[in-house]
Write a protein that holds these residues in place. Structure first.
Motif, PDB file in Angstrom:
ATOM      1  N   THR B 246     -17.109 -67.042  46.924  1.00 31.11           N
ATOM      2  CA  THR B 246     -17.218 -65.585  46.797  1.00 31.11           C
ATOM      3  C   THR B 246     -16.687 -64.904  48.046  1.00 31.11           C
ATOM      4  N   SER B 247     -16.705 -63.556  47.991  1.00 31.31           N
ATOM      5  CA  SER B 247     -16.274 -62.795  49.170  1.00 31.31           C
ATOM      6  C   SER B 247     -17.267 -62.981  50.319  1.00 31.31           C
ATOM      7  N   ASP B 248     -18.509 -63.398  50.021  1.00 25.11           N
ATOM      8  CA  ASP B 248     -19.499 -63.674  51.056  1.00 25.11           C
ATOM      9  C   ASP B 248     -19.402 -65.111  51.550  1.00 25.11           C
TER      10      ASP B 248
END
Lengths: 344, 262
Positions: B246-248
Motif C-alpha cells: 500500500t501507500s503506507d
C-alpha cells in the motif's frame, strides 16, 4: 533545554553526594573523638586530649596513644572496609541482600585464627593469630579461584563462596569438637564473637595495607557497578570487562575482609546494613554508594565500639554480638519490605 | 561517531556457530550489515535470534567470526549499543541516571558529569517524551515507560550500530509505531540497526531487509517482499498471510496456520 536547567541538573547529583560525604565525615570525626574519650579509666576530656597531643611520662599518655588511639583507628578502618565491601558485593551481584561474608573469606580467616588458638601458636607471638587469619583468607582466595574458574558470571563465584563458607564453618566446628581443653574452646568462642579490645598499633599496621589496597581496588570499579544496574549483558556492551571486574571484586573484598577478620574476629552485618541505609541518600547510584558506604561503615563500627564500652562497661560485651543483635531485626525488616514491595 | 570510518560494513558475521551439547543453537550464520540498513531478524520462538545477537556481540562463546568480537570491550562499546530482552533494573535509580548509563563509554572516569554529556541526556529525554519522568525511580515505571527509557539509553550511546532484542514486545500500538519509526530514522541517518521482531507486520513495514531464522539457521535473507513469501512463511512460521503493498508500505497480516512440516 536552556543552559541553567541543564546546569542545575548536572550539579544536583554531585552536590547531593558531596553533602552526604561531608555529613558522614563529620559524623565519623565526632565518633572517633568520642571513642578516644571512653574507656575503663574515666578521665576529664581536656586532660585526655592533652595527653594524646602533648605526650610525656604520664600513664595517661600511654592509655591514649597505645590503647585508645589504635582501637579507634582500627574501628574506623575496618568499618570503612566492611561498608565498602558490602556496597561492592551488592553492586556486583545486583542484590541488596548480598554481603562481604558471602565469599567465605571471613569464615576461612576465622579457621586460620581458630587453628592458631587451638594449637597454641597464637600464644607464641603477639601477631601469630592475625597472621594465621590472613593465611586462612589466602587459602579461601585460592579455593574460590579454583572453584569459580577464570571466567564466568557472578553466580559461579557466589556458589563457590557458599561452598567455602560451609567448609570453613565445618572446620571451626570440628576444631571446637576436638578441643581437649575447655579453656582453649572458650578462648576460640570468645575470639569468634569479634572485638577491638586491646588491639595495638601492630594490628593496625598489619591490617592497614590490605584494607587500603582492597578499598582502592573496589573504588576503581564504580563505573562497572553502575553499568551492572542493567544486567551483565548491557554492562559488557557498555565496555565493562566482566572478567576483570570479577577478579577485582574477589581480591578486593578478600583483602579487606581477610585482614579485618584476622585482627578483629568475625564482625557481621556492617556490610549488609550500611549500604542499605545509605542507598537512598545517593539516589541509589551504585558508584556513589561506594565512598558513602565506606564512611557509613566507619561511623557504624565506631558507634558500636563505643556502645559496647558504655552499655556493659565491666562485662566485655563483644562487638560482633552487639552488631548481630542490632543487625538481625534490620535483616527481618529488609525481608518484610521486599515482600511488601512484591505484593504491591 | 567513531570506529567505522569510511567502512560501509558495520557488522560482518561469517559461519558463526553456537553449540550447546550436540545441538547447534546457531548454525553457520553468515551475513553483513551496512550503514543505512535496518535489518529485521525474524523467526519463531527458539529459532536462535537472541543467541545469534549475543554471539555476534561476543557475549556468548561461539565459533566462526563476528567483526564485533575482534574489538576490545571499550572500543566495541563505541561501535555498538545493545538492548537485551531482559529489562530488569537492579536499583531504584532515577530515569535520568539510567539513561546516562549509555554515556559511560564516551565519558571519562570519575563521578563528575561533563556539561555536554548532561545536555545530550536532556535532549534524548525530551525526544522520547521522558522529561516529566526524569526524576522518577526507574523501578517504579510501567512496562511501556520502561521500554522507552531503555530505548533512550540505547540511543544516547550514539553508536554506528544498534542491536535490539524484541524492543517492540509489550508495547501498545502507538508506542510500537513510534519505536519502529525511531529505529528506521536511525538507519536512515546512516547508522545501522539489527532488530529482532515477533510482529511480522512491523518487520514488513519498517525494515529495509529481513533475515529469517529457523532452527538456528538463516534460511532467507533479502528485502521484506522477497523474504516474506508464502513458501518462507509456511516453512519458517507454519502460517499463511495476506500481504498488500500500500501507500503506507507493505501490510502483512497472518491469517491461518498451515500444516506442520508441510
Amino acid at each position: 533545554m536552556n543552559e541553567t536547567t541543564s546546569q542545575t541538573i548536572r550539579q544536583r547529583g554531585a552536590r547531593g553526594l558531596r553533602l552526604t560525604l561531608i555529613a558522614l565525615s563529620l559524623l565519623v570525626a565526632v565518633l572517633f573523638v568520642t571513642s578516644l574519650l571512653i574507656g575503663p579509666i574515666s578521665m576529664p576530656v581536656g586532660e585526655s586530649l592533652r595527653a594524646l597531643f602533648q605526650g610525656g611520662e604520664d600513664p595517661l599518655v600511654l592509655v591514649m596513644r597505645e590503647l585508645r588511639l589504635p582501637r579507634a583507628v582500627l574501628a574506623a578502618l575496618i568499618g570503612a572496609g566492611l561498608g565498602l565491601s558490602g556496597a561492592a558485593m551488592q553492586g556486583y551481584l545486583r542484590n541488596p541482600l548480598a554481603e562481604p561474608g558471602l565469599l567465605g573469606v571471613s569464615g576461612a580467616a576465622a579457621v586460620g585464627a581458630v587453628l592458631s588458638l587451638q594449637s597454641g601458636i597464637a600464644a607464641t607471638a603477639a601477631l601469630a593469630l592475625p597472621f594465621a587469619g590472613l593465611g586462612g583468607a589466602l587459602v579461601a582466595v585460592f579455593l574460590l579461584a579454583l572453584l569459580a574458574g577464570p571466567r564466568g558470571g557472578s553466580l559461579t563465584l557466589i556458589l563457590a563462596g557458599i561452598g567455602v563458607s560451609a567448609l570453613a564453618g565445618a572446620m571451626v566446628a570440628l576444631t571446637l569438637n576436638l578441643s581437649p581443653d575447655p579453656f582453649a574452646a572458650n578462648e576460640i568462642v570468645f575470639w569468634m564473637l569479634g572485638s577491638l579490645t586491646d588491639r595495638s598499633w601492630d594490628h593496625v599496621l598489619l591490617a592497614l595495607p590490605f584494607i587500603v589496597l582492597g578499598s582502592a581496588m573496589l573504588l576503581s570499579q564504580g563505573r562497572a557497578f553502575s553499568a551492572l544496574t542493567l544486567g551483565e549483558d548491557v554492562a559488557a556492551t557498555l565496555g565493562v570487562n566482566l572478567t576483570r571486574l570479577r577478579w577485582t571484586v574477589l581480591l578486593g573484598v578478600a583483602a579487606i575482609v581477610g585482614a579485618s577478620t584476622a585482627v578483629a574476629g568475625a564482625i557481621g552485618f556492617v556490610g549488609l546494613v550500611v549500604p542499605h541505609i545509605l542507598r537512598r541518600s545517593v539516589g541509589a547510584r551504585p558508584a556513589h554508594l561506594l565512598p558513602v558506604s565506606a564512611l557509613g561503615g566507619a561511623a557504624l563500627l565506631l558507634a558500636a565500639d563505643i556502645a559496647v564500652r558504655v552499655i556493659l562497661p565491666g562485662r566485655d560485651l563483644k562487638l560482633g554480638v552487639l552488631l548481630a543483635i542490632l543487625g538481625a531485626p534490620f535483616f527481618l525488616h529488609l525481608i518484610l519490605r521486599t515482600r511488601l514491595a512484591q505484593q504491591r | 561517531m567513531t570506529g567505522a570510518g569510511m567502512d560501509q560494513e558495520l557488522l560482518t558475521i561469517d559461519a558463526l556457530t553456537v553449540r550447546e551439547g550436540s545441538r547447534d543453537l546457531v548454525a553457520e550464520a553468515s551475513f553483513s550489515l551496512a550503514r543505512g540498513e535496518c535489518v529485521g531478524l525474524i523467526g519463531p520462538n527458539g529459532a536462535g535470534k537472541t543467541t545469534l545477537m549475543r554471539a555476534a556481540l561476543g557475549l556468548q562463546r561461539a565459533q566462526g567470526l563476528s567483526s564485533l568480537t575482534l574489538l576490545p570491550p571499550e572500543e566495541r562499546a563505541r561501535q555498538v549499543a545493545f538492548l537485551p530482552q531482559n529489562r530488569d533494573v537492579a536499583w531504584p535509580v532515577s530515569v535520568r541516571d539510567l539513561v546516562s548509563l549509555g554515556l559511560l563509554p564516551a565519558r571519562g572516569i570519575g563521578l563528575h558529569v561533563p556539561q555536554t554529556v548532561a545536555e545530550r541526556v536532556e535532549a534524548i529525554l525530551a525526544e522520547m517524551e521522558l522529561t516529566a519522568l526524569a526524576d522518577r525511580a526507574a523501578t517504579s515505571l510501567s512496562g511501556g515507560e520502561l521500554a522507552r527509557v531503555m530505548m533512550a539509553r540505547l540511543l544516547v550511546q550514539d553508536t554506528p550500530l544498534v542491536i535490539a532484542d524484541e524492543p517492540a514486545a509489550s508495547l501498545d500500538p502507538a508506542q510500537q509505531i513510534a519505536l519502529m519509526d525511531r529505529l528506521r530514522s536511525v538507519a536512515d541517518a546512516g547508522r545501522g540497526v539489527l532488530v529482532s521482531l515477533h510482529d511480522l507486520g512491523l518487520a514488513a513495514r519498517y525494515c529495509t531487509r529481513l533475515l529469517a531464522m529457523k532452527a538456528g539457521r538463516i534460511v532467507a535473507d533479502g528485502a521484506p517482499m522477497d523474504v516474506l513469501t508464502p513458501e518462507v512463511l509456511a516453512d519458517v512460521f507454519q502460517i499463511r498471510a495476506q500481504m498488500i503493498d500500500t501507500s503506507d508500505g507493505l501490510i502483512l497480516h497472518p491469517v491461518a496456520l498451515t500444516g506442520r512440516g508441510g
